[in-house]
Design an enzyme around this catalytic site. Structure first.
Site, short mmCIF file in Angstrom:
data_model
loop_
_atom_site.label_atom_id
_atom_site.label_comp_id
_atom_site.label_asym_id
_atom_site.label_seq_id
_atom_site.Cartn_x
_atom_site.Cartn_y
_atom_site.Cartn_z
N HIS A 198 17.21 -53.24 31.98
CA HIS A 198 16.67 -51.87 31.38
C HIS A 198 17.67 -51.25 30.88
O HIS A 198 17.55 -50.55 29.66
CB HIS A 198 16.21 -51.06 32.31
CG HIS A 198 15.36 -49.74 31.73
ND1 HIS A 198 15.91 -48.63 31.96
CD2 HIS A 198 14.24 -49.75 31.27
CE1 HIS A 198 14.94 -47.75 31.52
NE2 HIS A 198 13.93 -48.29 31.05
N CYS A 199 19.12 -51.31 31.28
CA CYS A 199 20.20 -50.75 31.00
C CYS A 199 20.56 -51.15 29.53
O CYS A 199 21.47 -50.48 28.76
CB CYS A 199 21.68 -51.03 31.84
SG CYS A 199 21.28 -50.36 33.65
N ILE A 200 20.24 -52.34 29.23
CA ILE A 200 20.91 -52.94 28.00
C ILE A 200 19.81 -52.92 26.73
O ILE A 200 19.99 -53.56 25.67
CB ILE A 200 21.24 -54.39 27.97
CG1 ILE A 200 20.17 -55.37 28.33
CG2 ILE A 200 22.50 -54.44 29.14
CD1 ILE A 200 20.71 -56.99 28.33
N ARG A 231 20.83 -48.59 26.31
CA ARG A 231 19.95 -47.60 27.09
C ARG A 231 20.94 -46.02 27.11
O ARG A 231 20.54 -45.07 27.23
CB ARG A 231 19.63 -47.92 28.58
CG ARG A 231 18.76 -47.01 29.32
CD ARG A 231 17.56 -46.87 28.62
NE ARG A 231 16.69 -47.71 28.45
CZ ARG A 231 15.44 -47.73 28.03
NH1 ARG A 231 14.91 -46.85 27.94
NH2 ARG A 231 14.97 -49.06 27.77
N ASN A 237 21.51 -53.77 34.14
CA ASN A 237 20.85 -54.94 34.14
C ASN A 237 19.69 -54.74 32.98
O ASN A 237 20.15 -54.05 32.02
CB ASN A 237 19.74 -54.90 35.47
CG ASN A 237 19.85 -56.35 35.70
OD1 ASN A 237 19.18 -57.15 35.04
ND2 ASN A 237 20.29 -56.73 36.94
#
Length: 360
Positions: free
Chosen positions: A351-353, A94, A349
């Protein structure tokens, strides 16, 4: 590799679509840093594989890995997931990956933001800086290079001209100390196509990204935002969420609509255990984690994919109610919960990956 385009997305008629617009695929990276992921990243890889498998039920998934980890990625990921060689320093697609923009004809291009490891959380990010360039090469897409240090997790858009962000992150002097708010807004207008910027204050308590908005609040549809919440007035998250709610209810979006918010209660405080902290190999110049540290656990850090939504679970009593709240607010999508503690231990989390590539 072709040179970046000399113009901007706005000038060329491109803008960032909302996450719920149809995707061509999801991009991820494969974790390996032993100074960030415990036990040489083996537990994290299992969690990443579960997230990739959940998303692959709804759309194609592409996972990039460093050359030495290609075999590991192929062995652990579901067969439906494509694995490609994609050198990187860490696996936060992300943030070190590109942001994709689309024009009215359905042409897709990407934006290559400047990256500095969230203000220098680790010392070497030279491979991360080139991740968007490699994605453009793999996909055969043209790219814009933005003159702004920024990560994808620091913004959310509604697809109708409104962009949501936080002052704590985008105005932090560890990113663009030479730019003021107006100059940063101008760059966001130029490279996302947004016409109105909505500024929240701080991010989730102890969020090591300086307060990315994608852990605090996100659009569910135009005019409606999901917000991490707590009813505990003594929790350090309470004043942050209260301020965010007050601001949201005062805002109007790019279309003049009053904003509405759906509160999603956070889990009970999630802290790092001694065993988890001991499994990380500390290296000078990287962010250190200590036993007892509170992590920035939030249900808002979910990912919207084609006809589905993949959200974190923490083994908390509120996991089910959070899932039900999100499902009611996003009718027509199958909501899938994935155990995400191992991802959270790395500092982010689901969304970040992940990063969506729009269908165009």
């Amino acid at each position: 590799m072709p040179e970046p385009l000399p113009s901007t997305p706005r000038l060329d008629g491109f803008s960032l679509p909302p996450e719920w617009a149809p995707h061509a695929r999801t991009w991820m990276l494969w974790p390996e840093r032993p100074d960030n992921w415990r036990m040489a990243a083996e537990p994290a890889r299992q969690a990443f594989a579960e997230v990739a498998g959940a998303i692959a039920r709804f759309e194609p998934v592409m996972v990039g890995a460093n050359p030495a980890q290609l075999a590991s990625a192929r062995r652990m990921l579901p067969g439906s997931v494509t694995v490609v060689e994609l050198p990187n320093n860490d696996s936060w697609m992300r943030d070190n990956g590109p942001t994709f923009v689309v024009d009215g004809r359905g042409v897709v291009r990407l934006v290559h933001w400047r990256f500095n490891a969230w203000g220098g959380l680790y010392s070497d990010w030279r491979l991360d800086e080139r991740v968007p360039e490699r994605v453009a090469e793999i996909e055969g897409l043209e790219r814009y290079c933005a003159p702004l240090v920024m990560e994808g997790g620091s913004i959310h858009v509604d697809g109708e001209g409104t962009l949501l962000t936080t002052e704590a992150c985008l105005l932090n002097p560890n990113r663009n100390p030479e730019l003021d708010r107006g100059q940063i807004e101008a760059c966001l207008h130029d490279y996302t196509g947004a016409v109105k910027i909505l500024w929240l204050g701080s991010g989730v308590f102890n969020d090591e990204t300086s307060g990315h908005v994608d852990n605090l609040a996100c659009f569910l549809r135009p005019g409606l935002v999901a917000l991490t919440w707590t009813d505990d007035h003594n929790d350090p998250q309470y004043p942050v969420s209260r301020d965010a709610l007050d601001r949201l209810l005062r805002f109007t979006d790019a279309k003049g609509r009053r904003m509405e918010a759906v509160k999603v209660h956070q889990p009970d405080p999630v802290t790092i255990t001694a065993g988890e902290a001991g499994g990380v190999i500390p290296v000078e110049g990287t962010y250190a984690r200590q036993a007892g540290d509170r992590m920035a656990a939030s249900y808002i850090n979910f990912y919207i994919c084609n006809n589905g939504l993949v959200m974190p679970a923490f083994g908390d009593s509120r996991d089910q109610s959070a899932r039900e709240t999100i499902a009611r607010a996003m009718p027509g999508r199958e909501v899938v919960s994935v155990s995400a503690r191992e991802i959270l231990l790395g500092g982010g989390n689901i969304h970040c990956i992940t990063q969506q590539q729009p269908l165009g």
